[in-house]
Design a protein around this motif. Sequence first.
Motif, PDB file in Angstrom:
ATOM      1  N   ARG A 164       0.871  -1.162   0.000  1.00 51.28           N
ATOM      2  CA  ARG A 164       0.000   0.000   0.000  1.00 51.28           C
ATOM      3  C   ARG A 164       0.909   1.213   0.000  1.00 51.28           C
ATOM      4  NH1 ARG A 164      -0.060   0.548   6.209  1.00 51.28           N
ATOM      5  NH2 ARG A 164       1.562  -0.996   6.414  1.00 51.28           N
TER       6      ARG A 164
ATOM      7  N   THR B 252       7.165  -5.088  16.226  1.00 43.71           N
ATOM      8  CA  THR B 252       6.289  -5.805  15.283  1.00 43.71           C
ATOM      9  C   THR B 252       6.917  -5.822  13.897  1.00 43.71           C
ATOM     10  OG1 THR B 252       4.994  -3.868  14.646  1.00 43.71           O
ATOM     11  CG2 THR B 252       4.219  -5.105  16.576  1.00 43.71           C
ATOM     12  N   CYS B 253       6.721  -6.943  13.207  1.00 39.86           N
ATOM     13  CA  CYS B 253       7.391  -7.161  11.917  1.00 39.86           C
ATOM     14  C   CYS B 253       6.405  -7.646  10.854  1.00 39.86           C
ATOM     15  CB  CYS B 253       8.494  -8.199  12.078  1.00 39.86           C
ATOM     16  SG  CYS B 253       9.559  -7.915  13.486  1.00 39.86           S
ATOM     17  N   GLY B 254       5.216  -7.039  10.811  1.00 39.91           N
ATOM     18  CA  GLY B 254       4.254  -7.392   9.762  1.00 39.91           C
ATOM     19  C   GLY B 254       3.953  -8.879   9.761  1.00 39.91           C
TER      20      GLY B 254
ATOM     21  N   GLY C 227       5.341 -11.503  12.211  1.00 35.71           N
ATOM     22  CA  GLY C 227       4.979 -11.574  13.621  1.00 35.71           C
ATOM     23  C   GLY C 227       5.661 -10.499  14.455  1.00 35.71           C
TER      24      GLY C 227
ATOM     25  N   PHE D  99      -0.653 -14.586  12.322  1.00 34.25           N
ATOM     26  CA  PHE D  99      -1.613 -15.578  11.836  1.00 34.25           C
ATOM     27  C   PHE D  99      -1.543 -15.612  10.314  1.00 34.25           C
ATOM     28  CE2 PHE D  99      -2.882 -15.219  16.094  1.00 34.25           C
ATOM     29  CZ  PHE D  99      -3.540 -16.405  16.390  1.00 34.25           C
TER      30      PHE D  99
ATOM     31  N   ILE E 223      -2.961 -15.464   7.042  1.00 36.14           N
ATOM     32  CA  ILE E 223      -4.204 -15.044   6.391  1.00 36.14           C
ATOM     33  C   ILE E 223      -3.878 -14.513   5.006  1.00 36.14           C
ATOM     34  CG2 ILE E 223      -5.621 -14.456   8.398  1.00 36.14           C
ATOM     35  CD1 ILE E 223      -4.130 -11.520   7.126  1.00 36.14           C
TER      36      ILE E 223
ATOM     37  N   THR F 245      -3.200  -4.317   4.526  1.00 38.95           N
ATOM     38  CA  THR F 245      -2.563  -4.376   5.854  1.00 38.95           C
ATOM     39  C   THR F 245      -2.512  -3.016   6.559  1.00 38.95           C
ATOM     40  OG1 THR F 245      -0.384  -4.055   4.885  1.00 38.95           O
ATOM     41  CG2 THR F 245      -1.103  -6.333   5.188  1.00 38.95           C
TER      42      THR F 245
ATOM     43  N   GLY G 139      -2.950  -0.229   8.989  1.00 37.79           N
ATOM     44  CA  GLY G 139      -3.462  -0.183  10.352  1.00 37.79           C
ATOM     45  C   GLY G 139      -3.293  -1.459  11.148  1.00 37.79           C
ATOM     46  N   ALA G 140      -2.626  -2.469  10.601  1.00 38.89           N
ATOM     47  CA  ALA G 140      -2.432  -3.712  11.367  1.00 38.89           C
ATOM     48  C   ALA G 140      -1.774  -3.390  12.708  1.00 38.89           C
ATOM     49  CB  ALA G 140      -1.566  -4.692  10.571  1.00 38.89           C
ATOM     50  N   GLY G 141      -0.765  -2.541  12.663  1.00 34.17           N
ATOM     51  CA  GLY G 141      -0.050  -2.177  13.889  1.00 34.17           C
ATOM     52  C   GLY G 141      -0.951  -1.430  14.865  1.00 34.17           C
ATOM     53  N   ASP G 142      -1.847  -0.599  14.337  1.00 34.98           N
ATOM     54  CA  ASP G 142      -2.728   0.185  15.206  1.00 34.98           C
ATOM     55  C   ASP G 142      -3.712  -0.734  15.931  1.00 34.98           C
ATOM     56  OD1 ASP G 142      -1.405   2.035  13.652  1.00 34.98           O
ATOM     57  OD2 ASP G 142      -3.155   2.473  12.399  1.00 34.98           O
TER      58      ASP G 142
ATOM     59  N   ALA H 200      -5.094  -8.171  14.795  1.00 37.58           N
ATOM     60  CA  ALA H 200      -4.432  -7.476  13.684  1.00 37.58           C
ATOM     61  C   ALA H 200      -4.622  -8.255  12.389  1.00 37.58           C
ATOM     62  CB  ALA H 200      -2.948  -7.284  13.989  1.00 37.58           C
TER      63      ALA H 200
HETATM   64  N1  LIG Z   1       0.141  -9.661   6.385  1.00 36.68           N
HETATM   65  C1  LIG Z   1      -0.136  -9.951   7.689  1.00 36.68           C
HETATM   66  N2  LIG Z   1      -0.675 -11.147   8.024  1.00 36.68           N
HETATM   67  C2  LIG Z   1      -0.967 -11.443   9.300  1.00 36.68           C
HETATM   68  N3  LIG Z   1      -0.734 -10.624  10.328  1.00 36.68           N
HETATM   69  C3  LIG Z   1      -0.182  -9.431  10.078  1.00 36.68           C
HETATM   70  C4  LIG Z   1       0.134  -9.016   8.750  1.00 36.68           C
HETATM   71  N4  LIG Z   1       0.659  -7.764   8.794  1.00 36.68           N
HETATM   72  C5  LIG Z   1       0.651  -7.419  10.098  1.00 36.68           C
HETATM   73  N5  LIG Z   1       0.161  -8.421  10.873  1.00 36.68           N
HETATM   74  C6  LIG Z   1       0.039  -8.433  12.351  1.00 36.68           C
HETATM   75  O1  LIG Z   1       0.020  -7.104  12.826  1.00 36.68           O
HETATM   76  C7  LIG Z   1       1.159  -6.844  13.649  1.00 36.68           C
HETATM   77  C8  LIG Z   1       1.624  -5.430  13.402  1.00 36.68           C
HETATM   78  O2  LIG Z   1       1.922  -5.258  12.024  1.00 36.68           O
HETATM   79  P1  LIG Z   1       3.100  -4.300  11.511  1.00 36.68           P
HETATM   80  O3  LIG Z   1       4.405  -4.736  12.079  1.00 36.68           O
HETATM   81  O4  LIG Z   1       2.987  -4.243  10.034  1.00 36.68           O
HETATM   82  O5  LIG Z   1       2.693  -2.910  12.175  1.00 36.68           O
HETATM   83  P2  LIG Z   1       3.051  -1.442  11.705  1.00 36.68           P
HETATM   84  O6  LIG Z   1       4.382  -1.432  11.005  1.00 36.68           O
HETATM   85  O7  LIG Z   1       2.867  -0.563  12.879  1.00 36.68           O
HETATM   86  O8  LIG Z   1       1.907  -1.247  10.606  1.00 36.68           O
HETATM   87  P3  LIG Z   1       0.816  -0.086  10.351  1.00 36.68           P
HETATM   88  O9  LIG Z   1       1.604   1.145  10.067  1.00 36.68           O
HETATM   89  O10 LIG Z   1       0.058  -0.602   9.176  1.00 36.68           O
HETATM   90  O11 LIG Z   1      -0.070   0.054  11.531  1.00 36.68           O
HETATM   91  C9  LIG Z   1       2.180  -7.896  13.277  1.00 36.68           C
HETATM   92  O12 LIG Z   1       3.050  -8.149  14.367  1.00 36.68           O
HETATM   93  C10 LIG Z   1       1.267  -9.089  12.955  1.00 36.68           C
HETATM   94  O13 LIG Z   1       0.884  -9.751  14.140  1.00 36.68           O
END
Ligand SMILES: Nc1ncnc2c1ncn2[C@@H]1O[C@H](COP(=O)(O)OP(=O)(O)OP(=O)(O)O)[C@@H](O)[C@H]1O
Lengths: 298, 298
Positions: free
Chosen positions: B106, B213-215, B218, B233, B235, B240, B242-245, B272
């Motif tokens: 994105r 967190t690493c997307g 995990g 998980f 999926i 993606t 807001g996954a972190g939020d 997430a």
């Molecule tokens: N593609 C994915 N599939 C499954 N779980 C995911 C995925 N992306 C993120 N997650 C879950 O969300 C958590 C946080 O994601 P991420 O590390 O990308 O956060 P972020 O960098 O703060 O992202 P954002 O800026 O989108 O909020 C990860 O540790 C994981 O558990």
Amino acid sequence: MRYDVVGLGIASLDLIGVTEEQPLFGAKQSLTGWHEMGGGPVATALATLARMGARVAMTGAVGNDGYGQRILADLQTVGIDTQAMHVRPGTSHVSFVLAEPGRDRRTVWWHNDPTVLEQVPLEHELIRSARALLIDTHMPQVALHAARTMQATGGLVMIDAERVREHTLELLPLCNLIVVSAEFARQATGVVEPWEAARVLHSRYEEQLVIVTCGAEGSWCANKGELFHTPAFEIEPLDTTGAGDVFHGALLYALLRDDPIRLAIRFASAAAALSCQGLGGRGNLPTVSEVEALLEPA
Amino acid sequence: MRYDVVGLGIASLDLIGVTEEQPLFGAKQSLTGWHEMGGGPVATALATLARMGARVAMTGAVGNDGYGQRILADLQTVGIDTQAMHVRPGTSHVSFVLAEPGRDRRTVWWHNDPTVLEQVPLEHELIRSARALLIDTHMPQVALHAARTMQATGGLVMIDAERVREHTLELLPLCNLIVVSAEFARQATGVVEPWEAARVLHSRYEEQLVIVTCGAEGSWCANKGELFHTPAFEIEPLDTTGAGDVFHGALLYALLRDDPIRLAIRFASAAAALSCQGLGGRGNLPTVSEVEALLEPA
Ligand SMILES: Nc1ncnc2c1ncn2[C@@H]1O[C@H](COP(=O)(O)OP(=O)(O)OP(=O)(O)O)[C@@H](O)[C@H]1O
Ligand SMILES: Nc1ncnc2c1ncn2[C@@H]1O[C@H](COP(=O)(O)OP(=O)(O)OP(=O)(O)O)[C@@H](O)[C@H]1O
């Protein structure tokens, strides 16, 4: 005549993001500017005409969302009569434009709900009350009827075509003024060179004036068996969005005040060049005296 | 306690364009979808908590424009108390997000008026009336005071940090829960490997829990001298954003109901992951029972 020009086409909302960085997919980048502005080829051409003092009205449709309300408010602010604009269930036409000042590049992602533009009624009386009609290719059914209505009153019909869509080629024979982008000319004729495409279109529709615009390369006009080139004005563009739309509006303005064709095209080119010095299609709509100052420096 | 969580940070409006084509700079492309949604890390974390039934309030500021009004309305709709949100002269925080379903990519272009976030007052009483405080790095001055206020009441302070900005590193010692992206961990430590960066941060702030967190890879947690990994998980992500939020909001939810840390992180990862199956940050905010169904399939 109640109106100089009636426009039938899409009116949109452009959200313009300005970036100083090199844009990159997959990144999260900050913008140095964010602007919200009315857009759409016919709407911006009408805004140009209104800015120059012409009396203009628009017919078409927006969605029943917040964007539609902002589009209508914006049309009214620039002086376009919107009584014949309809509100339909669905999302309005909206674009995100990524502008990169200093580089002559812009990227547009647009979205609309096609059902919003279906069954826009023919505004018979409105069209008969104007000296000219400007159409685009987004509502071909009603545009066909509108063009025939205008033809019957003896007024001018100008088309702005960016792309060959369904029924687009049926519209062309009904237009006195075919003013199209180089890309459209290529699609419609299969000919790559814009000047040659202009000639091919003109020989297909002998009574019509054909202009093919080519951005900073100016434009080619085929008229009464003659072909000539008009150079673009040399300017430092900030954002070329809408140059073609302003060109259409200014050209109609000049033709309606009976400028000879070569002069009218110079007038339109000058107006378009000035508009490239502002953001978006309407960030720098020139007045008549601003255009004339560029045409004949003191 | 009047609130479970008070958030102090940016609330934004995300305009999400969905494209099925390969996006291309310099082109004009149509989108298959256009969505308007509230965003911002703290705001989306609070929306997650509210969705799970927690009582939440937000403090911060929006601009005095139409976007600000839509941001506030959206916060209220999802159940966030906005009485401590301020309206300031300037433009609100707004983003255009280009989502490419099917590809885990994105692109975000955002804009705000930094003056809008200046001089947001400290909502002393509000913070004292909550069990936990969630902060980001956009308003470091007031965040420092807010964190100290919360520390004094013995409540939890969680920080969501995406990038090292001015004063960011001064905030960290005041937070019990440091939950940051891999990119932030790298910037703050100079260490590339997320697990190693988590350990370095934890040894720097010995009392604090650190999660990196690493997307889809995990997350790594360093807590009480221990380091462990929690897988994401598996999926099929739609978007993606807001996954972190959502991870932050769900983690706070689980910790406030006294889940042990490993369980709480599993809960947050499941929430997430579910959120990645909807568009934008809030297109699929899960309920507690939806998260639990993913954790313990029947
Ligand atoms: N593609 C994915 N599939 C499954 N779980 C995911 C995925 N992306 C993120 N997650 C879950 O969300 C958590 C946080 O994601 P991420 O590390 O990308 O956060 P972020 O960098 O703060 O992202 P954002 O800026 O989108 O909020 C990860 O540790 C994981 O558990
Ligand atoms: N960079 C430029 N410098 C000067 N004049 C320009 C520039 N770009 C466009 N123009 C003027 O505007 C006219 C129309 O431009 P163009 O051919 O780009 O229209 P278009 O393809 O319909 O563009 P748009 O979709 O932005 O409206 C040109 O013939 C030229 O006179």
